[in-house]
Design a protein around this motif. Structure first.
Motif, mmCIF file in Angstrom:
data_model
loop_
_atom_site.group_PDB
_atom_site.id
_atom_site.type_symbol
_atom_site.label_atom_id
_atom_site.label_comp_id
_atom_site.label_asym_id
_atom_site.label_seq_id
_atom_site.Cartn_x
_atom_site.Cartn_y
_atom_site.Cartn_z
ATOM 1 N N ASP A 33 0.837 -1.201 0.000
ATOM 2 C CA ASP A 33 0.000 0.000 0.000
ATOM 3 C C ASP A 33 0.873 1.252 0.000
ATOM 4 O OD1 ASP A 33 -1.977 -1.876 0.234
ATOM 5 O OD2 ASP A 33 -2.799 -1.114 2.119
ATOM 6 N N GLN A 37 1.005 4.214 -2.853
ATOM 7 C CA GLN A 37 0.768 5.618 -2.526
ATOM 8 C C GLN A 37 1.953 6.487 -2.922
ATOM 9 O OE1 GLN A 37 -2.252 7.270 -0.984
ATOM 10 N NE2 GLN A 37 -1.003 8.568 -2.306
ATOM 11 N N THR A 41 1.735 9.558 -5.546
ATOM 12 C CA THR A 41 2.170 10.907 -5.184
ATOM 13 C C THR A 41 3.186 11.425 -6.186
ATOM 14 O OG1 THR A 41 1.795 10.403 -2.846
ATOM 15 C CG2 THR A 41 3.199 12.302 -3.351
ATOM 16 N N PHE A 66 -5.643 5.502 -6.429
ATOM 17 C CA PHE A 66 -5.001 6.392 -5.473
ATOM 18 C C PHE A 66 -4.939 7.810 -6.017
ATOM 19 C CE2 PHE A 66 -3.582 2.295 -4.081
ATOM 20 C CZ PHE A 66 -3.284 2.406 -2.728
ATOM 21 N N THR A 67 -5.229 8.794 -5.151
ATOM 22 C CA THR A 67 -4.904 10.185 -5.443
ATOM 23 C C THR A 67 -3.474 10.420 -4.971
ATOM 24 O OG1 THR A 67 -5.557 11.140 -3.303
ATOM 25 C CG2 THR A 67 -7.316 10.738 -4.929
ATOM 26 N N THR A 69 -2.728 11.690 -2.286
ATOM 27 C CA THR A 69 -2.694 11.624 -0.825
ATOM 28 C C THR A 69 -3.404 10.421 -0.227
ATOM 29 O OG1 THR A 69 -4.676 13.011 -0.665
ATOM 30 C CG2 THR A 69 -2.532 14.137 -0.593
ATOM 31 N N GLU A 70 -4.313 9.753 -0.981
ATOM 32 C CA GLU A 70 -5.114 8.700 -0.357
ATOM 33 C C GLU A 70 -5.691 7.760 -1.406
ATOM 34 O OE1 GLU A 70 -8.532 10.412 1.572
ATOM 35 O OE2 GLU A 70 -8.837 11.825 -0.077
ATOM 36 N N GLU A 71 -6.184 6.601 -0.930
ATOM 37 C CA GLU A 71 -6.863 5.653 -1.801
ATOM 38 C C GLU A 71 -8.355 5.961 -1.827
ATOM 39 O OE1 GLU A 71 -7.204 0.836 -2.700
ATOM 40 O OE2 GLU A 71 -6.229 1.532 -0.849
ATOM 41 N N ASP A 212 -9.169 21.562 0.453
ATOM 42 C CA ASP A 212 -8.440 20.750 1.413
ATOM 43 C C ASP A 212 -7.412 21.631 2.104
ATOM 44 O OD1 ASP A 212 -6.172 18.786 2.271
ATOM 45 O OD2 ASP A 212 -7.869 17.483 1.820
#
Length: 283
Positions: A33, A37, A41, A66-67, A69-71, A212
Motif C-alpha cells: 500500500d 501511494q 504521489t 489512489f490520489t 494523498t489517499e486511496e 483541502d
C-alpha cells in the motif's frame, strides 16, 4: 523491484489531450500500500491506478485507485482509463463488450464501444438535500449567492460530493472560489444548463472543486464520479432527461465531453479514451 507496464490514458476528451489523464500500472502484484501511494504521489496526477488479479467472483480485473494523498473506493475517469489500459494490454473480458472491474466500491460494469467506454453509475452513499448551514458554507466557499442556487443535493458516491444546480452555464464558467486555506474539506460540483451560445449538442456545463487544508482549492478537469451522481440526481428530480451530453474542463483549457444515457433503470456515464503514453515503470 521489477519492470512493470505503465500507460497514461486520456479520458473524456473531445479529442486527444483534451480530457483528464490517469496513470495506470499494470501487473501491480507485490506492491505494498505504501509503495502504491508513493508512486501515485510521484506521478502527481489526480489519480493513479494499480491493476491486480481480481478477488471477487465475476470480475475481470481489480483496480486500486489512489490520489496523491489517499486511496479512493471509486472514481470515474480512473475506472474508464484502467479498462482501456487493460484492454490495450491484450486482455479480453469474460463477457464480450463488457469489462467487469473490481474496485473498493465493489464491481463496476464498463461497456466497450470502440474508443468509447461507459461505466454503470454506482449507488450513492449519501443523497438528499443539504442543511441550510451546509449549503451556506458551500455558497461562501464557491462565492455563489444563495439566491443563485436553483437546487442542491448530496451526490456522494465516494469522494463526498455536494451538487449545486445554477440557472445558466455562464455563471458556472464565471465561478471563482475562495482559495483561502481552511481546515475543513469540501467536495463541490456545480452544474447548469446551456441557455445559449454553448457547443452544439452539449446540454450541461459542469465544474468540480475540492477544498483541502493541504491544497486550498483544486479543480478537477473532467470528473466521472461527479457526473454519474449528478446524472442520478438531476434525472430523478426532473431537471433533465437522459440521454444528454455534459461539458467539463472549459475554464481550465480542457474540452471534456461526458455522455449520459439511461438503460433499464441504470445510468451509464461514458466518453472517449485514448492511450497517450506507453512504457514501463521500475517498482
Amino acid at each position: 523491484m521489477r519492470t512493470r507496464p505503465f500507460l497514461q490514458v486520456d479520458v473524456f476528451g473531445s479529442g486527444p489531450y483534451r480530457g483528464n489523464p490517469v496513470a495506470v500500472i499494470l501487473d501491480a502484484e507485490g506492491l505494498s500500500d505504501a509503495e502504491m501511494q508513493r508512486i501515485a504521489t510521484w506521478t502527481n496526477l489526480s489519480e493513479t491506478t494499480f491493476v491486480l488479479p481480481p478477488t471477487e467472483p465475476g470480475a475481470d480485473c481489480h483496480a486500486r485507485i489512489f490520489t496523491v494523498t489517499e486511496e479512493l473506493p471509486f472514481a470515474g475517469h480512473p475506472t474508464l482509463g484502467t479498462a482501456r489500459a487493460w484492454l490495450e494490454a491484450g486482455n479480453e473480458p469474460a463477457v464480450p463488450g463488457q469489462v467487469t472491474q473490481q474496485c473498493g466500491a465493489g464491481l463496476v460494469q464498463v461497456r466497450v464501444d470502440g474508443e468509447a467506454l461507459a461505466f454503470a453509475a454506482p449507488p450513492r452513499l449519501r443523497d438528499g438535500a443539504p442543511t441550510e448551514d451546509e449549503l451556506a458554507a458551500a455558497c461562501e466557499r464557491l462565492r455563489i449567492g444563495r439566491d443563485e442556487v436553483v437546487d442542491a443535493a448530496w451526490v456522494d458516491n465516494g469522494p463526498g460530493w455536494l451538487g449545486l444546480l445554477l440557472a445558466d452555464a455562464d455563471r458556472v464558467l464565471a465561478c471563482a472560489p475562495d482559495a483561502s486555506p481552511r481546515p475543513e474539506r469540501g467536495f463541490y460540483g456545480i452544474v447548469a444548463p446551456h441557455r445559449s451560445g454553448g457547443p452544439e449538442g452539449v446540454a450541461l456545463e459542469v465544474r468540480a472543486f475540492v477544498f483541502d487544508a493541504d491544497a486550498p482549492v483544486w479543480e478537477d478537469p473532467v470528473t466521472g464520479s461527479l457526473n454519474a451522481s449528478l446524472a442520478q440526481w438531476l434525472t430523478e428530480s426532473g431537471h433533465i432527461t437522459a440521454p444528454y451530453l455534459a461539458r467539463q474542463g472549459t475554464a481550465m483549457g480542457r474540452d471534456g465531453r461526458v455522455s449520459v444515457t439511461a438503460d433499464a433503470g441504470a445510468i451509464w456515464v461514458g466518453g472517449l479514451t485514448h492511450v497517450a503514453v506507453r512504457g514501463s515503470i521500475e517498482a
